[in-house]
Design a protein around this motif. Structure first.
Motif, PDB file in Angstrom:
ATOM      1  N   LYS A 150     -68.346  -9.927 -20.328  1.00 29.56           N
ATOM      2  CA  LYS A 150     -69.050 -11.123 -20.769  1.00 29.56           C
ATOM      3  C   LYS A 150     -70.530 -11.023 -20.410  1.00 29.56           C
ATOM      4  N   GLY A 151     -71.402 -11.242 -21.384  1.00 29.72           N
ATOM      5  CA  GLY A 151     -72.839 -11.229 -21.116  1.00 29.72           C
ATOM      6  C   GLY A 151     -73.185 -12.359 -20.160  1.00 29.72           C
ATOM      7  N   GLY A 152     -74.169 -12.117 -19.328  1.00 29.25           N
ATOM      8  CA  GLY A 152     -74.638 -13.179 -18.434  1.00 29.25           C
ATOM      9  C   GLY A 152     -73.782 -13.405 -17.208  1.00 29.25           C
ATOM     10  N   ALA A 153     -72.781 -12.552 -16.998  1.00 33.73           N
ATOM     11  CA  ALA A 153     -71.890 -12.736 -15.842  1.00 33.73           C
ATOM     12  C   ALA A 153     -72.619 -12.497 -14.526  1.00 33.73           C
ATOM     13  N   GLY A 154     -73.682 -11.691 -14.581  1.00 32.72           N
ATOM     14  CA  GLY A 154     -74.450 -11.417 -13.363  1.00 32.72           C
ATOM     15  C   GLY A 154     -74.433  -9.949 -12.968  1.00 32.72           C
ATOM     16  N   LYS A 155     -73.977  -9.085 -13.859  1.00 36.31           N
ATOM     17  CA  LYS A 155     -73.915  -7.646 -13.543  1.00 36.31           C
ATOM     18  C   LYS A 155     -75.254  -7.097 -13.082  1.00 36.31           C
ATOM     19  N   THR A 156     -76.285  -7.373 -13.888  1.00 35.18           N
ATOM     20  CA  THR A 156     -77.573  -6.745 -13.612  1.00 35.18           C
ATOM     21  C   THR A 156     -78.193  -7.277 -12.323  1.00 35.18           C
ATOM     22  N   VAL A 157     -78.130  -8.579 -12.173  1.00 34.57           N
ATOM     23  CA  VAL A 157     -78.741  -9.165 -10.980  1.00 34.57           C
ATOM     24  C   VAL A 157     -77.984  -8.690  -9.727  1.00 34.57           C
ATOM     25  N   LEU A 158     -76.673  -8.574  -9.830  1.00 39.77           N
ATOM     26  CA  LEU A 158     -75.895  -8.111  -8.678  1.00 39.77           C
ATOM     27  C   LEU A 158     -76.104  -6.612  -8.438  1.00 39.77           C
ATOM     28  N   ILE A 188     -86.970  -4.703 -15.027  1.00 42.45           N
ATOM     29  CA  ILE A 188     -87.618  -6.015 -14.948  1.00 42.45           C
ATOM     30  C   ILE A 188     -87.164  -6.747 -13.692  1.00 42.45           C
ATOM     31  N   MET A 189     -85.857  -6.685 -13.430  1.00 40.21           N
ATOM     32  CA  MET A 189     -85.352  -7.408 -12.253  1.00 40.21           C
ATOM     33  C   MET A 189     -85.893  -6.823 -10.956  1.00 40.21           C
ATOM     34  N   MET A 190     -86.195  -5.512 -10.989  1.00 36.37           N
ATOM     35  CA  MET A 190     -86.750  -4.879  -9.794  1.00 36.37           C
ATOM     36  C   MET A 190     -88.270  -5.004  -9.769  1.00 36.37           C
ATOM     37  N   PRO A 263     -73.392  -2.384 -20.021  1.00 40.18           N
ATOM     38  CA  PRO A 263     -73.420  -3.450 -21.030  1.00 40.18           C
ATOM     39  C   PRO A 263     -72.079  -4.187 -21.008  1.00 40.18           C
ATOM     40  N   PRO A 264     -71.992  -5.328 -21.692  1.00 41.29           N
ATOM     41  CA  PRO A 264     -70.744  -6.098 -21.620  1.00 41.29           C
ATOM     42  C   PRO A 264     -69.661  -5.612 -22.585  1.00 41.29           C
ATOM     43  N   PHE A 265     -69.552  -4.334 -22.805  1.00 44.28           N
ATOM     44  CA  PHE A 265     -68.462  -3.823 -23.656  1.00 44.28           C
ATOM     45  C   PHE A 265     -68.172  -2.380 -23.272  1.00 44.28           C
ATOM     46  N   LEU A 315     -66.082 -12.563  -7.734  1.00 45.41           N
ATOM     47  CA  LEU A 315     -66.293 -13.838  -8.389  1.00 45.41           C
ATOM     48  C   LEU A 315     -67.744 -14.236  -8.175  1.00 45.41           C
ATOM     49  N   ASN A 316     -68.493 -14.260  -9.266  1.00 46.43           N
ATOM     50  CA  ASN A 316     -69.905 -14.642  -9.139  1.00 46.43           C
ATOM     51  C   ASN A 316     -70.046 -16.140  -9.383  1.00 46.43           C
ATOM     52  N   ARG A 317     -71.091 -16.690  -8.812  1.00 43.99           N
ATOM     53  CA  ARG A 317     -71.359 -18.141  -8.897  1.00 43.99           C
ATOM     54  C   ARG A 317     -70.168 -18.927  -8.374  1.00 43.99           C
ATOM     55  N   SER A 318     -69.538 -18.424  -7.324  1.00 52.51           N
ATOM     56  CA  SER A 318     -68.408 -19.160  -6.771  1.00 52.51           C
ATOM     57  C   SER A 318     -68.952 -20.427  -6.120  1.00 52.51           C
ATOM     58  N   VAL A 341     -69.600 -14.291  -4.606  1.00 53.38           N
ATOM     59  CA  VAL A 341     -71.049 -14.456  -4.466  1.00 53.38           C
ATOM     60  C   VAL A 341     -71.365 -15.875  -4.922  1.00 53.38           C
ATOM     61  N   PRO A 342     -71.947 -16.677  -4.040  1.00 49.82           N
ATOM     62  CA  PRO A 342     -72.178 -18.077  -4.404  1.00 49.82           C
ATOM     63  C   PRO A 342     -73.287 -18.248  -5.433  1.00 49.82           C
ATOM     64  N   VAL A 343     -73.290 -19.402  -6.037  1.00 48.85           N
ATOM     65  CA  VAL A 343     -74.381 -19.729  -6.945  1.00 48.85           C
ATOM     66  C   VAL A 343     -75.590 -20.097  -6.082  1.00 48.85           C
ATOM     67  N   ASP A 344     -76.750 -19.654  -6.485  1.00 51.12           N
ATOM     68  CA  ASP A 344     -77.964 -19.935  -5.717  1.00 51.12           C
ATOM     69  C   ASP A 344     -79.126 -20.021  -6.710  1.00 51.12           C
ATOM     70  N   HIS A 345     -79.791 -21.176  -6.714  1.00 53.60           N
ATOM     71  CA  HIS A 345     -80.831 -21.353  -7.726  1.00 53.60           C
ATOM     72  C   HIS A 345     -82.016 -20.425  -7.517  1.00 53.60           C
ATOM     73  N   ASP A 346     -82.146 -19.912  -6.311  1.00 48.86           N
ATOM     74  CA  ASP A 346     -83.245 -18.974  -6.066  1.00 48.86           C
ATOM     75  C   ASP A 346     -83.024 -17.640  -6.783  1.00 48.86           C
ATOM     76  N   VAL A 347     -81.788 -17.410  -7.237  1.00 51.48           N
ATOM     77  CA  VAL A 347     -81.525 -16.160  -7.953  1.00 51.48           C
ATOM     78  C   VAL A 347     -82.365 -16.103  -9.234  1.00 51.48           C
ATOM     79  N   ALA A 348     -82.354 -17.210  -9.993  1.00 55.37           N
ATOM     80  CA  ALA A 348     -83.122 -17.245 -11.239  1.00 55.37           C
ATOM     81  C   ALA A 348     -84.612 -17.042 -10.939  1.00 55.37           C
ATOM     82  N   LEU A 349     -85.055 -17.657  -9.865  1.00 58.13           N
ATOM     83  CA  LEU A 349     -86.463 -17.522  -9.456  1.00 58.13           C
ATOM     84  C   LEU A 349     -86.775 -16.055  -9.141  1.00 58.13           C
TER      85      LEU A 349
HETATM   86  N1  LIG Z   1     -74.994 -16.029  -8.097  1.00 60.94           N
HETATM   87  C1  LIG Z   1     -75.882 -16.521  -8.972  1.00 60.94           C
HETATM   88  N2  LIG Z   1     -76.503 -17.689  -8.729  1.00 60.94           N
HETATM   89  C2  LIG Z   1     -77.397 -18.189  -9.610  1.00 60.94           C
HETATM   90  N3  LIG Z   1     -77.744 -17.595 -10.767  1.00 60.94           N
HETATM   91  C3  LIG Z   1     -77.166 -16.430 -11.071  1.00 60.94           C
HETATM   92  C4  LIG Z   1     -76.199 -15.827 -10.198  1.00 60.94           C
HETATM   93  N4  LIG Z   1     -75.813 -14.662 -10.767  1.00 60.94           N
HETATM   94  C5  LIG Z   1     -76.467 -14.553 -11.931  1.00 60.94           C
HETATM   95  N5  LIG Z   1     -77.298 -15.607 -12.123  1.00 60.94           N
HETATM   96  C6  LIG Z   1     -78.190 -15.868 -13.279  1.00 60.94           C
HETATM   97  O1  LIG Z   1     -77.568 -15.413 -14.443  1.00 60.94           O
HETATM   98  C7  LIG Z   1     -78.484 -14.708 -15.245  1.00 60.94           C
HETATM   99  C8  LIG Z   1     -77.744 -13.612 -15.976  1.00 60.94           C
HETATM  100  O2  LIG Z   1     -77.399 -12.599 -15.057  1.00 60.94           O
HETATM  101  P1  LIG Z   1     -77.421 -11.073 -15.473  1.00 60.94           P
HETATM  102  O3  LIG Z   1     -78.554 -10.784 -16.397  1.00 60.94           O
HETATM  103  O4  LIG Z   1     -77.330 -10.300 -14.237  1.00 60.94           O
HETATM  104  O5  LIG Z   1     -76.064 -10.979 -16.292  1.00 60.94           O
HETATM  105  P2  LIG Z   1     -75.433  -9.690 -16.986  1.00 60.94           P
HETATM  106  O6  LIG Z   1     -73.990  -9.719 -16.694  1.00 60.94           O
HETATM  107  O7  LIG Z   1     -76.195  -8.492 -16.619  1.00 60.94           O
HETATM  108  O8  LIG Z   1     -75.671 -10.028 -18.513  1.00 60.94           O
HETATM  109  P3  LIG Z   1     -75.723  -8.996 -19.758  1.00 60.94           P
HETATM  110  O9  LIG Z   1     -74.312  -8.571 -20.002  1.00 60.94           O
HETATM  111  O10 LIG Z   1     -76.273  -9.827 -20.873  1.00 60.94           O
HETATM  112  O11 LIG Z   1     -76.599  -7.862 -19.360  1.00 60.94           O
HETATM  113  C9  LIG Z   1     -79.541 -14.168 -14.283  1.00 60.94           C
HETATM  114  O12 LIG Z   1     -80.799 -14.151 -14.872  1.00 60.94           O
HETATM  115  C10 LIG Z   1     -79.512 -15.130 -13.126  1.00 60.94           C
HETATM  116  O13 LIG Z   1     -80.559 -16.036 -13.232  1.00 60.94           O
END
Ligand SMILES: Nc1ncnc2c1ncn2[C@@H]1O[C@H](COP(=O)(O)OP(=O)(O)OP(=O)(O)O)[C@@H](O)[C@H]1O
Ligand SMILES: [Mg+2]
Length: 399
Positions: A150-158, A188-190, A263-265, A315-318, A341-349
């Protein structure tokens, strides 16, 4: 048997550091290869010195001089010994958590310092097998792959943050490999602007070896080496499975840990990566579609006969109140939630600033959760002997 002296580079300043330098200059077991009061200005000099151990003097009494340590880490993976005339007790635990090898309290006999230098050097040699470019002994780096359908799950940020934890907090030689070949954004994230990407590497005529590989990665100040995805999506298809297989073989010889973003596939490169993956982190979240897709992923992994013991559910954003509980996820997937991994608004920042939260806020719950992931997936080997992580090997696809 003659043992060549250990190359030591001295940075920073501390009361008594000049005496240390004088003592070491005359010591047969040590070769001083350079000094720099301000490590942030030592860049190439330090990088090219071939230093095996860094002695960093500090006058800080109550905290680790993080910026200076970062500056050193940015150019060398050599172990750092902090030297201070202040009471070391207050900063010792923080220093160890920051991946500093040891803290030496001055004044100290030269022999005592040489002993610490030898310890640092032998541990680092056992751990890393030498300089990143030409490894004298091959490493057997562990491949940690993050996947989620699933896109946006948090793979890249994690992935980016986990790589920082491995490199910065555990002093592992770490490669962050972006295999989201079309839309990868680890760079970009780095917060880096890479000159080269995996596209340049696969297009190069030169035989790929550890030294060549080091010319295609971008060193991040955390110590992580980043191999970004191609700049243009259409170049993704040039990264063939065969080239990728070769890249993994070489990277495993040069790095302790290779963190792979995907990627998500499932497609060819991801399957080739699974084939090399020691630890697979399946990133899921507390929503029904994500769980359904993760279930499908586990079925695909079953078909591929991907070993159960290498699969880990994160489990992300737990903690988000969304009406689903981790226990329900476990029931649905028939798999334990190993990490949360808990949800944390500073992640987006942190994403927007291009500074991974594991670096900007190492005490945050997200950073701590990832430190647990790192410890569990690639345990630090403290004694010589067998590696607790199962060695990689092709998993058999039964047909
Ligand atoms: N634990 C968290 N708490 C808060 N925000 C989060 C958390 N994990 C991820 N995010 C937010 O979710 C957004 C999407 O995360 P990310 O780009 O890592 O997903 P992805 O799985 O790599 O998506 P894609 O498959 O599209 O590459 C991030 O920009 C971040 O702001
Ligand atoms: Mg991504």
């Amino acid at each position: 048997m003659t043992v060549s002296p250990i190359k030591v580079f001295i940075t920073g300043a501390a009361n008594g550091l000049a005496e240390v330098r004088e003592g070491l200059a005359d010591h047969p077991d040590v070769e001083l290869v350079g000094t720099a009061a301000d490590p942030s200005k030592a860049g190439t000099k330090l990088a090219e010195s071939g230093a095996q151990v860094i002695l960093h003097g500090t006058t800080a009494t109550d905290h680790v001089p993080t910026e200076e340590i970062e500056a050193i880490r940015g150019v060398t993976a050599a172990p750092i010994v902090l030297v201070t005339s202040a009471s070391a007790n207050t900063i010792l635990s923080e220093a160890l958590a920051a991946g500093i090898f040891d803290v030496v309290l001055l004044p100290q006999l030269t022999d005592g310092i040489v002993f610490t230098i030898k310890k640092a050097n032998s541990l680092a040699a056992g751990r890393t097998g030498g300089a990143p470019t030409k490894a004298s002994t091959s490493l057997d780096g562990k491949v940690v792959t993050l996947f989620s359908p699933k896109g946006g799950a948090g793979k890249t940020v994690l992935a980016a943050n986990l790589a920082c934890v491995f490199a910065r907090h555990q002093s592992r030689r770490t490669l962050l490999l972006d295999l989201d070949l079309q839309f990868g954004d680890t760079a970009i994230m780095m917060g880096i602007e890479p000159e080269k990407t995996i596209y340049d590497l696969v297009m190069a005529r030169r035989e790929l070896d550890s030294e060549a590989l080091s010319g295609y990665v971008t060193a991040h100040q955390s110590g992580v080496h980043v191999m970004p995805a191609p700049m243009r999506p259409e170049d993704a298809e040039l990264v063939t499975e065969e080239r990728l297989g070769h890249l993994f073989s070489v990277a495993k010889e040069s790095y302790d840990v290779i963190v792979v973003d995907t990627p998500p596939f499932f497609h060819g490169p991801v399957l080739a990566t699974l084939d090399r993956t020691d630890q697979l982190l399946m990133v899921a979240s507390l929503d029904v579609p994500a769980i359904k897709n993760t279930k499908l992923t586990t079925q695909t992994l079953d078909l591929l006969h991907y070993p159960m013991e290498r699969r880990h559910l994160l489990l992300n954003r737990s903690g988000a109140k969304v009406g689903l509980k981790p226990a329900e996820v476990e029931r649905a997937l028939g798999m334990k939630v190993e990490f949360e991994v808990p949800v944390d608004h500073d992640v987006a920042l942190s994403v927007n600033r291009g500074v991974p939260i594991a670096l900007s806020a190492p005490r945050s719950a997200v950073a701590k959760a990832l430190a647990q992931v790192a410890d569990a997936l690639v345990p630090v080997v403290s004694t010589k002997g067998s590696d607790p992580v199962k060695s990689s090997g092709r998993f058999r696809k039964k047909g």
